[in-house]
Design a protein around this motif. Sequence first.
Motif, PDB file in Angstrom:
ATOM      1  N   PHE A  77       5.318  -6.788 -29.147  1.00 10.15           N
ATOM      2  CA  PHE A  77       4.703  -6.421 -28.448  1.00 10.15           C
ATOM      3  C   PHE A  77       5.314  -7.525 -27.339  1.00 10.15           C
ATOM      4  O   PHE A  77       5.162  -9.046 -28.078  1.00 10.15           O
ATOM      5  N   ARG A 106       2.129  -5.387 -22.596  1.00  8.13           N
ATOM      6  CA  ARG A 106       3.272  -3.972 -22.774  1.00  8.13           C
ATOM      7  C   ARG A 106       4.135  -3.760 -24.203  1.00  8.13           C
ATOM      8  O   ARG A 106       4.264  -4.766 -24.819  1.00  8.13           O
ATOM      9  N   PRO A 107       4.454  -2.905 -24.739  1.00  5.72           N
ATOM     10  CA  PRO A 107       5.183  -2.153 -26.166  1.00  5.72           C
ATOM     11  C   PRO A 107       6.359  -3.324 -25.690  1.00  5.72           C
ATOM     12  O   PRO A 107       7.257  -3.276 -24.364  1.00  5.72           O
TER      13      PRO A 107
END
Length: 259
Positions: A77, A106-107
């Motif tokens: 991530f 966030r991804p």
Amino acid sequence: MAELNGAPVTPDELKSLALVNYGHFTSMRVDDQQIRGLSHHLQRLVRDCRTVFAADLDEEEVRGYIRQAIEGRGGSFVTRVTIFDPALELGHPGSDARPGVLVTTRPAGTLPMPPIRVQSATYTRDLPEVKHVGLFGALRHRRIAQRNGYDDAVFTDPEGYISEGATWNIGFFDGDRVIWPNSEVLLGVTMRLLQQVHERTALNSVSLKDLPQMEAAFATNTAVGVRPVTAINDVEFPSDHPILGTLRKEYEEIPAEAL
């Protein structure tokens, strides 16, 4: 997830970041709790804090906030560390600052990332050597490029000399060396790491007129690694040039650092 100085951030604390929008940040890809180039990212935060706020930042304290925020989270991530002062007012930005440390996640995309086609724009970011939160101009040109059918924007000066992408560095291969534009740019961590491990590297001016002589072009940042650029305006480049695989391999072999 969002923590300010190690505690869940409140909407009131975020008001300054949203309304005043003064601060700086760094983003890091985390793979199994390790970060490639972590030391460079932390040094950037300390250096930029002096520039932006005339304040000292405790590197080990920041490291601790990151470690706490991502503890126990596996896989890959992106974590972003934003330095801003929740008490800073629009009318009084010259007040003594007490910058805080906001950690968000966030991804992360799957590497390698797909190629991009970019449109050039005449633009220079404010204080280009600092990774600051003032992204309006960069995002405006990214939006224009996307509305014109491209994926992103790459910036030039008024004479057509290339500097950097909207949120990434750009490099070229001339058949012998990897060329990094000798312009006012943010010294990206991924770019710096590649400069350290790839022997045939040079800083040189690259103009839009020089593009037909280049064999390959690529974008770099912590989130994308080495990403092919397959077009700048109407000049096209291959997505599978061998130099791209070489650079990816060299980058992936750089040991990651544990928090």
